[in-house]
Design a protein around this motif. Structure first.
Motif, PDB file in Angstrom:
ATOM      1  N   ALA A   1       1.240  -1.038   0.262  1.00 27.54           N
ATOM      2  CA  ALA A   1       0.167   0.285  -0.059  1.00 27.54           C
ATOM      3  C   ALA A   1       0.755   1.305   0.132  1.00 27.54           C
ATOM      4  O   ALA A   1       0.204   1.851  -0.398  1.00 27.54           O
ATOM      5  CB  ALA A   1      -0.695  -0.068   0.982  1.00 27.54           C
ATOM      6  N   TRP A   2       2.099   0.822   0.912  1.00 28.09           N
ATOM      7  CA  TRP A   2       2.713   2.792   0.850  1.00 28.09           C
ATOM      8  C   TRP A   2       3.475   2.782  -0.374  1.00 28.09           C
ATOM      9  O   TRP A   2       3.849   3.546  -1.196  1.00 28.09           O
ATOM     10  CB  TRP A   2       3.569   2.531   2.186  1.00 28.09           C
ATOM     11  CG  TRP A   2       2.865   2.318   3.542  1.00 28.09           C
ATOM     12  CD1 TRP A   2       1.586   2.977   3.778  1.00 28.09           C
ATOM     13  CD2 TRP A   2       3.377   1.833   4.294  1.00 28.09           C
ATOM     14  NE1 TRP A   2       1.447   2.605   4.520  1.00 28.09           N
ATOM     15  CE2 TRP A   2       2.213   2.509   5.840  1.00 28.09           C
ATOM     16  CE3 TRP A   2       4.071   1.825   5.319  1.00 28.09           C
ATOM     17  CZ2 TRP A   2       2.059   2.236   6.943  1.00 28.09           C
ATOM     18  CZ3 TRP A   2       4.058   0.851   6.574  1.00 28.09           C
ATOM     19  CH2 TRP A   2       3.680   1.600   7.846  1.00 28.09           C
ATOM     20  N   ILE A   3       4.006   1.524  -0.777  1.00 25.62           N
ATOM     21  CA  ILE A   3       5.154   1.364  -1.787  1.00 25.62           C
ATOM     22  C   ILE A   3       3.948   2.259  -3.860  1.00 25.62           C
ATOM     23  O   ILE A   3       4.147   3.383  -4.043  1.00 25.62           O
ATOM     24  CB  ILE A   3       5.656   0.530  -2.757  1.00 25.62           C
ATOM     25  CG1 ILE A   3       6.689   0.243  -1.444  1.00 25.62           C
ATOM     26  CG2 ILE A   3       6.051   0.320  -3.659  1.00 25.62           C
ATOM     27  CD1 ILE A   3       7.652   0.977  -1.179  1.00 25.62           C
ATOM     28  N   SER A   4       2.836   1.417  -3.394  1.00 22.19           N
ATOM     29  CA  SER A   4       2.295   2.031  -4.569  1.00 22.19           C
ATOM     30  C   SER A   4       1.881   3.550  -4.160  1.00 22.19           C
ATOM     31  O   SER A   4       1.316   4.503  -4.938  1.00 22.19           O
ATOM     32  CB  SER A   4       0.688   1.112  -4.806  1.00 22.19           C
ATOM     33  OG  SER A   4       0.523   0.252  -4.647  1.00 22.19           O
ATOM     34  N   HIS A   5       1.324   4.170  -2.991  1.00 18.20           N
ATOM     35  CA  HIS A   5       0.996   5.379  -3.077  1.00 18.20           C
ATOM     36  C   HIS A   5       2.998   5.876  -3.222  1.00 18.20           C
ATOM     37  O   HIS A   5       2.362   7.129  -3.623  1.00 18.20           O
ATOM     38  CB  HIS A   5       0.816   5.748  -1.359  1.00 18.20           C
ATOM     39  CG  HIS A   5       0.886   7.296  -0.523  1.00 18.20           C
ATOM     40  ND1 HIS A   5       1.704   8.174  -0.663  1.00 18.20           N
ATOM     41  CD2 HIS A   5      -0.574   7.856  -0.866  1.00 18.20           C
ATOM     42  CE1 HIS A   5       1.408   8.877  -0.011  1.00 18.20           C
ATOM     43  NE2 HIS A   5       0.185   8.619  -0.727  1.00 18.20           N
ATOM     44  N   ASP A   6       3.951   5.629  -2.634  1.00 24.70           N
ATOM     45  CA  ASP A   6       4.705   6.397  -2.665  1.00 24.70           C
ATOM     46  C   ASP A   6       5.524   6.570  -4.629  1.00 24.70           C
ATOM     47  O   ASP A   6       6.031   7.771  -4.528  1.00 24.70           O
ATOM     48  CB  ASP A   6       6.167   5.952  -2.504  1.00 24.70           C
ATOM     49  CG  ASP A   6       5.533   6.529  -0.791  1.00 24.70           C
ATOM     50  OD1 ASP A   6       5.160   7.110  -0.382  1.00 24.70           O
ATOM     51  OD2 ASP A   6       6.514   5.345   0.188  1.00 24.70           O
ATOM     52  N   LEU A   7       4.823   5.601  -5.119  1.00 25.54           N
ATOM     53  CA  LEU A   7       4.929   5.591  -6.449  1.00 25.54           C
ATOM     54  C   LEU A   7       4.351   6.390  -7.306  1.00 25.54           C
ATOM     55  O   LEU A   7       4.532   6.991  -8.486  1.00 25.54           O
ATOM     56  CB  LEU A   7       5.122   4.295  -6.874  1.00 25.54           C
ATOM     57  CG  LEU A   7       6.510   2.895  -6.397  1.00 25.54           C
ATOM     58  CD1 LEU A   7       6.142   1.690  -7.300  1.00 25.54           C
ATOM     59  CD2 LEU A   7       8.083   4.115  -7.431  1.00 25.54           C
ATOM     60  N   ARG A   8       2.701   5.865  -7.108  1.00 25.99           N
ATOM     61  CA  ARG A   8       1.586   7.531  -8.063  1.00 25.99           C
ATOM     62  C   ARG A   8       2.666   8.541  -7.745  1.00 25.99           C
ATOM     63  O   ARG A   8       2.207   9.699  -8.498  1.00 25.99           O
ATOM     64  CB  ARG A   8       0.638   7.019  -6.838  1.00 25.99           C
ATOM     65  CG  ARG A   8      -0.458   7.532  -7.662  1.00 25.99           C
ATOM     66  CD  ARG A   8      -2.097   7.056  -7.338  1.00 25.99           C
ATOM     67  NE  ARG A   8      -1.751   5.461  -7.091  1.00 25.99           N
ATOM     68  CZ  ARG A   8      -1.940   4.750  -5.698  1.00 25.99           C
ATOM     69  NH1 ARG A   8      -2.321   5.751  -5.174  1.00 25.99           N
ATOM     70  NH2 ARG A   8      -3.019   3.287  -6.030  1.00 25.99           N
ATOM     71  N   THR A   9       2.835   9.274  -6.892  1.00 26.21           N
ATOM     72  CA  THR A   9       2.748  10.688  -6.180  1.00 26.21           C
ATOM     73  C   THR A   9       3.997  10.946  -7.023  1.00 26.21           C
ATOM     74  O   THR A   9       3.778  12.173  -8.322  1.00 26.21           O
ATOM     75  CB  THR A   9       3.105  10.858  -4.896  1.00 26.21           C
ATOM     76  OG1 THR A   9       2.074  10.296  -4.009  1.00 26.21           O
ATOM     77  CG2 THR A   9       3.266  12.341  -4.594  1.00 26.21           C
ATOM     78  N   PRO A  10       5.162  10.650  -7.511  1.00 21.90           N
ATOM     79  CA  PRO A  10       5.537  11.249  -8.366  1.00 21.90           C
ATOM     80  C   PRO A  10       5.521  11.244  -9.605  1.00 21.90           C
ATOM     81  O   PRO A  10       6.152  12.121 -10.588  1.00 21.90           O
ATOM     82  CB  PRO A  10       7.104  10.488  -7.994  1.00 21.90           C
ATOM     83  CG  PRO A  10       7.184   9.358  -7.130  1.00 21.90           C
ATOM     84  CD  PRO A  10       5.892  10.034  -6.486  1.00 21.90           C
ATOM     85  N   LEU A  11       5.211   9.933 -10.070  1.00 22.70           N
ATOM     86  CA  LEU A  11       5.340   9.721 -11.279  1.00 22.70           C
ATOM     87  C   LEU A  11       3.305  10.318 -12.128  1.00 22.70           C
ATOM     88  O   LEU A  11       3.807  10.782 -13.163  1.00 22.70           O
ATOM     89  CB  LEU A  11       4.159   8.574 -11.102  1.00 22.70           C
ATOM     90  CG  LEU A  11       4.953   6.932 -11.359  1.00 22.70           C
ATOM     91  CD1 LEU A  11       4.686   5.602 -11.344  1.00 22.70           C
ATOM     92  CD2 LEU A  11       6.508   6.728 -12.285  1.00 22.70           C
ATOM     93  N   ALA A  12       2.385  10.889 -11.179  1.00 20.12           N
ATOM     94  CA  ALA A  12       1.769  11.696 -11.826  1.00 20.12           C
ATOM     95  C   ALA A  12       2.695  12.893 -11.707  1.00 20.12           C
ATOM     96  O   ALA A  12       2.142  13.873 -12.614  1.00 20.12           O
ATOM     97  CB  ALA A  12       0.879  11.727 -10.362  1.00 20.12           C
TER      98      ALA A  12
END
Length: 370
Positions: A156-167
């Motif tokens: 869950a945390w990795i998905s959140h942290d990856l989504r933010t910089p990718l966005a």
């Protein structure tokens, strides 16, 4: 003397015949209940006595009156023997069935509860082994649930942290593509920063996967902890200046250790970065190295204000990030897990404890042999 030998011979032959029949019966009943086997054993004992008596009588060593007396005695003994064998067999079988029912709780995620009442020495030993196995299974289930929870939190945390910089990268790249970026150079710098952050996260995941898979290859060499601490402080100095945190590297004893310099630099770097980010401005992060009976202790003390006591056992768990779990400065919760993995690969230990004003991370390493 000759008559005595003949009586013994006839009695032995009769008893041996009964014993062979009993052995055959036991072979046929070896998959049946223990009660049946005990009954056969009692029957063999009585039948052997009766067969020997009849063989002696057939050889005319006993009178008809003596034969009837001996036969009556044998029959009474048989009644008592059969009753005793049945009672013993039923008791052992009932105890075994109760033990079987209690052992079924293993498959139902339950705890083993030994059946009440006395038991034979063998069944008592089996009961103790089942109880010990139940305790080990309970510990294993608890560890598995903890690991599963950590894995879910990490995903869950990795998905959140990856989504933010990718966005962010996507938005900035679209702005550059459409020509609406007011300052393209600043956008490109920001994109590069986000890419480096993503690269660091992927590197941490790869390192952690190597540690968990046991594929971490170490290249130990003899060096001084003074050099390790000095290199780590030099690498963390820019981040400390950015956050307004003072770095203190004393006292640091020049103690020799035999470690992989690259991996241990990563350990100290992760601890220093974590301490600097948790320490408020104008705070101090202190690094020390000293001898101890357990080996060489490297410590990093910060000014984070301390960690709740209930969270201390989880600090080195994969994905744990404390109260700032959703903030980017907290990272992906992999740094301290990597620290513990690398330290344990060096046959050392990693620990944390609260101190006045903050917490102290300690890494204990074996001292290099003279």
């Amino acid at each position: 003397m000759r008559d005595t030998l003949l009586i013994a011979l006839y009695a032995f032959l009769g008893a041996a015949g009964a014993g062979l029949l009993g052995a055959g019966a036991l072979r046929l009943l070896r998959r049946r209940s223990l009660t049946a086997s005990l009954t056969v054993v009692a029957a063999v004992a009585v039948a052997a006595m009766l067969a020997g008596t009849l063989a002696v009588a057939w050889a005319m060593f006993l009178s008809p009156h003596d034969l009837s007396v001996v036969t009556t005695v044998v029959i009474m003994a048989a009644v008592v023997s059969f009753a005793t064998a049945l009672a013993l067999g039923r008791w052992v079988v009932d105890r075994s069935r109760a033990l079987t029912l209690a052992a079924r709780s293993f498959g139902d995620d339950g705890d083993f509860t030994p059946p009440a009442g006395p038991a034979t020495a063998e069944l008592a030993a089996l009961t103790r082994e089942l109880a010990a196995t139940s305790a080990r299974l309970a510990e294993s289930r608890a560890r598995e649930r903890t690991l599963e929870s950590s894995r879910r939190e990490l995903v869950a945390w990795i998905s959140h942290d990856l989504r933010t910089p990718l966005a962010g990268i996507r938005a900035m790249s679209e702005a550059l593509e459409d020509g609406v970026a007011a300052d393209p150079g600043r956008y490109l710098t920001r994109i590069r920063t986000e890419v480096e952050r993503l690269n660091d996260m992927v590197g941490d995941l790869f390192e952690l996967s190597r540690i968990h898979a046991g594929a971490l290859q170490l290249s130990p060499s003899r060096m001084s902890v003074y050099d390790l601490v000095g290199d780590a402080l030099a690498g963390a100095a820019p981040l400390a200046r950015e956050h307004g945190v003072r770095l203190v590297g004393a006292p640091v004893a020049a103690v020799p250790v035999e470690v992989d310099g690259r991996e241990m630099s990563r350990v100290l770097g992760n601890l220093l970065v974590n301490a600097i980010r948790r320490t408020p401005s104008d705070g101090t992060v202190a690094v020390a190295a000293e001898r101890s009976p357990a080996g060489v202790v490297l410590s990093v003390t910060d000014g984070c204000g301390g960690i709740p006591d209930e969270d201390l056992p989880r600090v080195f768990d994969t994905g744990w990030r404390g109260s700032h779990a959703r903030t980017p400065p907290a990272g992906a919760g992999l740094g301290l897990a990597i620290v513990r993995g690398i330290v344990e690969a060096h046959r050392g230990q990693a620990a944390v404890r609260n101190v006045p004003g903050g917490c102290r991370f300690e890494v204990t390493l074996p001292m290099a042999e003279a």
